[in-house]
Design a protein around this motif. Structure first.
Motif, PDB file in Angstrom:
ATOM      1  N   ARG A 102       0.819  -1.214   0.000  1.00  0.00           N
ATOM      2  CA  ARG A 102       0.000   0.000   0.000  1.00  0.00           C
ATOM      3  C   ARG A 102       0.852   1.263   0.000  1.00  0.00           C
ATOM      4  O   ARG A 102       0.427   2.311   0.474  1.00  0.00           O
TER       5      ARG A 102
ATOM      6  N   SER B 246      -6.290   8.140   7.276  1.00  0.00           N
ATOM      7  CA  SER B 246      -7.030   7.564   6.144  1.00  0.00           C
ATOM      8  C   SER B 246      -6.357   6.300   5.623  1.00  0.00           C
ATOM      9  O   SER B 246      -7.040   5.373   5.166  1.00  0.00           O
ATOM     10  N   TRP B 247      -5.033   6.229   5.694  1.00  0.00           N
ATOM     11  CA  TRP B 247      -4.300   5.041   5.242  1.00  0.00           C
ATOM     12  C   TRP B 247      -4.626   3.837   6.117  1.00  0.00           C
ATOM     13  O   TRP B 247      -4.863   2.732   5.618  1.00  0.00           O
TER      14      TRP B 247
ATOM     15  N   SER C 208      -8.516   2.934   5.773  1.00  0.00           N
ATOM     16  CA  SER C 208      -8.851   2.321   4.487  1.00  0.00           C
ATOM     17  C   SER C 208      -8.452   0.857   4.430  1.00  0.00           C
ATOM     18  O   SER C 208      -9.078   0.075   3.703  1.00  0.00           O
TER      19      SER C 208
ATOM     20  N   VAL D 166     -11.384  -0.884   5.879  1.00  0.00           N
ATOM     21  CA  VAL D 166     -12.526  -0.809   4.965  1.00  0.00           C
ATOM     22  C   VAL D 166     -12.298  -1.704   3.745  1.00  0.00           C
ATOM     23  O   VAL D 166     -13.253  -2.271   3.197  1.00  0.00           O
ATOM     24  N   ASP D 167     -11.046  -1.859   3.310  1.00  0.00           N
ATOM     25  CA  ASP D 167     -10.746  -2.759   2.192  1.00  0.00           C
ATOM     26  C   ASP D 167     -11.207  -4.174   2.501  1.00  0.00           C
ATOM     27  O   ASP D 167     -11.840  -4.840   1.660  1.00  0.00           O
TER      28      ASP D 167
ATOM     29  N   ALA E 104      -5.419   4.898  -1.570  1.00  0.00           N
ATOM     30  CA  ALA E 104      -6.569   5.220  -0.715  1.00  0.00           C
ATOM     31  C   ALA E 104      -6.452   6.608  -0.090  1.00  0.00           C
ATOM     32  O   ALA E 104      -7.432   7.378  -0.109  1.00  0.00           O
TER      33      ALA E 104
ATOM     34  N   ALA F 285      -8.927   9.800  -0.436  1.00  0.00           N
ATOM     35  CA  ALA F 285      -9.458  10.414   0.782  1.00  0.00           C
ATOM     36  C   ALA F 285      -9.308  11.934   0.747  1.00  0.00           C
ATOM     37  O   ALA F 285     -10.139  12.657   1.308  1.00  0.00           O
TER      38      ALA F 285
ATOM     39  N   ILE G  26     -10.718   0.407  -3.796  1.00  0.00           N
ATOM     40  CA  ILE G  26      -9.773   1.285  -3.114  1.00  0.00           C
ATOM     41  C   ILE G  26     -10.315   2.710  -3.046  1.00  0.00           C
ATOM     42  O   ILE G  26     -10.152   3.412  -2.040  1.00  0.00           O
TER      43      ILE G  26
ATOM     44  N   SER H 247     -13.093   2.887  -0.479  1.00  0.00           N
ATOM     45  CA  SER H 247     -12.464   2.767   0.827  1.00  0.00           C
ATOM     46  C   SER H 247     -11.788   4.075   1.237  1.00  0.00           C
ATOM     47  O   SER H 247     -11.911   4.522   2.383  1.00  0.00           O
ATOM     48  N   GLY H 248     -11.080   4.703   0.289  1.00  0.00           N
ATOM     49  CA  GLY H 248     -10.428   5.969   0.594  1.00  0.00           C
ATOM     50  C   GLY H 248     -11.418   7.072   0.904  1.00  0.00           C
ATOM     51  O   GLY H 248     -11.215   7.868   1.838  1.00  0.00           O
TER      52      GLY H 248
ATOM     53  N   SER I 228     -12.899   6.475   4.420  1.00  0.00           N
ATOM     54  CA  SER I 228     -11.938   6.822   5.458  1.00  0.00           C
ATOM     55  C   SER I 228     -11.710   8.332   5.519  1.00  0.00           C
ATOM     56  O   SER I 228     -11.540   8.899   6.607  1.00  0.00           O
TER      57      SER I 228
END
Length: 342
Positions: free
Chosen positions: A59, A97-98, A101, A104-105, A130, A134, A180, A183-184, A187
Motif C-alpha cells: 500500500r 485515512s491510510w 482504508s 474498509v478494504d 486510498a 481520501a 480502493i 475505501s479511501g 476513510s
C-alpha cells in the motif's frame, strides 16, 4: 513565524510523496520487475498466510505506472492542504485515512464476495492510492469553486475541474480500483468529520513531527514560487487577463488588510465599505466610477457562518474571521491568506 509554522511556504511531505514512491515505482518497473511480487497488495495472502507485511509494502508503491502518474499529479495539486494546515496535520490525515482504508478494504472485499461471488482479494491495485482518494473529501468541502470559463451554455470549467478529471482517470484505471477509491472516500469522510474521534487516535505525535522536520524537511522543502509564476496559463487571452486582474485584486486587498490591522491595533475605527470595495465584481478594465460609488453605498456583506466556522477551526478568532471574509467578499482562500500573512 505563523506562516512558517503552518508550512505556508513549504510542502516537504507532499514533495517527498511525489518523488520517493514514483522513483521506487519506476525502479521496480524498469530494473527490478522480479521484485514486484513483494509489493503486491494481496488481501487473500494476508488473510490465509498471515502476511501482514503486505499491508505496508502493498500500500505504498504503485506497480502500475499509469496509477503512479495520476496519483503523483493529484498529490501535487493536493499540496495546498499541507501549505494551509501544516505538515503535521496533513500527515495525520494521510496516516489516519491510510490505516482506516485498510480495514474498509477487508470489509468491502468480503461484502463483494458474499454479495456477488467475486473474488477481488488478490486483484487489488497496489500503491498509496486510498489516501489520495481520501483527500478528495477536504478538497470538495473546503476549496471554493471558482469559474474559469463557460462552455456549451450551462457547462462551466472551474478551478477544480481538472482535479476531478484526474480522479476519474485514476478511478477507471483498473478493474477493482473502485474498491480502493470507495475505501479511501469512506476513510476520508470519517477522518475529516472527526467521526468516532479517530483523529484523536490516528495522528502524528509532535515528537515525531519535530524529528522528521529536522531530518527530512531540509531535503524536501522548497521556497514559495514568485507571484509571477502563480499566474496560470489560460485557454485564451481573456482568461489570462482575468487571472492577472484577480491576482492584482488580491495583492491590493492584502495591502489594504495590513493597513486595517495596523489601524485596529491603534484603536481606530474601521470603515470596511470604504477600504474594501467588492473587487471581485470588477471583471474588466473598464470599471465604472459610478458602479464603484454604488457598491460603497451598499449594505454590509452577509458572511457565511460555515466559512466563519472553518476559519475558527484553524485557530483564528471570530472577529478576525468576520473581518477577513467581509474584506475578501466571502472568498475563503483570500480570507485565509489575509489571516496567515498578517
Amino acid at each position: 513565524h505563523l506562516s512558517r509554522l503552518l508550512g505556508q511556504n513549504k510542502a516537504p511531505l507532499s514533495k517527498g510523496l511525489l518523488l520517493v514512491p514514483s522513483a521506487l515505482s519506476l525502479l521496480l518497473a524498469l530494473l527490478l520487475p522480479h521484485c514486484q511480487r513483494f509489493f503486491a497488495y494481496d488481501l487473500q495472502a494476508i488473510k490465509d498466510d498471515f502476511q501482514i507485511w503486505r499491508l505496508i509494502c502493498g500500500r505504498i508503491i504503485c506497480l502500475d505506472l499509469k496509477d503512479t502518474f495520476c496519483s503523483s499529479l493529484l498529490i501535487y495539486n493536493f499540496r495546498i492542504f499541507e501549505r494551509r494546515y501544516g505538515s503535521r496535520k496533513f500527515a495525520s490525515f494521510l496516516l489516519g485515512s491510510w490505516v482506516l482504508s485498510a480495514l474498509v478494504d477487508f470489509i468491502l472485499v468480503e461484502a463483494v464476495w458474499y454479495s456477488f461471488g467475486i473474488a477481488a482479494a488478490g486483484n487489488l491495485p497496489s500503491g498509496f492510492l486510498a489516501p489520495v482518494f481520501a483527500l478528495f473529501v477536504p478538497f470538495y468541502c473546503s476549496i471554493p469553486r471558482v469559474q474559469v470559463a463557460q462552455i456549451l451554455g450551462p457547462l462551466s470549467i472551474t478551478n477544480k475541474t481538472l482535479i476531478y478529471i484526474l480522479g476519474l482517470q485514476l478511478f477507471t484505471s483498473g478493474s477493482y480500483i473502485w474498491i480502493i477509491a470507495i475505501s479511501g472516500l469512506i476513510s476520508g469522510i470519517c477522518y475529516n468529520s472527526k467521526m468516532f474521534q479517530v483523529h484523536r487516535v490516528l495522528y502524528v505525535p509532535s515528537w515525531m513531527a519535530k524529528f522528521f522536520s529536522r531530518t527530512l524537511e531540509p531535503i524536501f522543502s522548497s521556497s514559495e514560487p514568485t507571484a509571477e509564476a502563480r499566474v496560470g496559463m489560460g485557454a485564451t487571452v481573456d482568461i489570462q487577463r482575468q487571472q492577472t486582474m484577480e491576482l492584482l485584486d488580491r495583492q491590493l486587498m492584502l495591502s489594504q488588510f495590513a493597513q486595517v490591522r495596523r489601524q485596529r491595533q491603534q484603536g481606530g475605527m474601521i470603515n470596511w465599505n470604504r477600504l474594501f470595495p467588492p473587487l471581485r465584481q470588477r471583471r474588466n478594465v473598464n470599471y465604472q466610477d459610478d458602479r464603484r460609488s454604488e457598491q460603497q453605498a451598499s449594505p454590509p456583506l452577509e458572511v457565511s457562518e460555515e466559512q466563519v466556522a472553518r476559519l475558527m477551526e484553524m485557530g483564528f478568532s471570530r472577529g478576525d474571521a468576520l473581518e477577513a471574509l467581509r474584506a475578501s467578499n466571502n472568498d475563503l482562500n483570500v480570507a485565509t491568506n489575509f489571516l496567515l500573512q498578517h
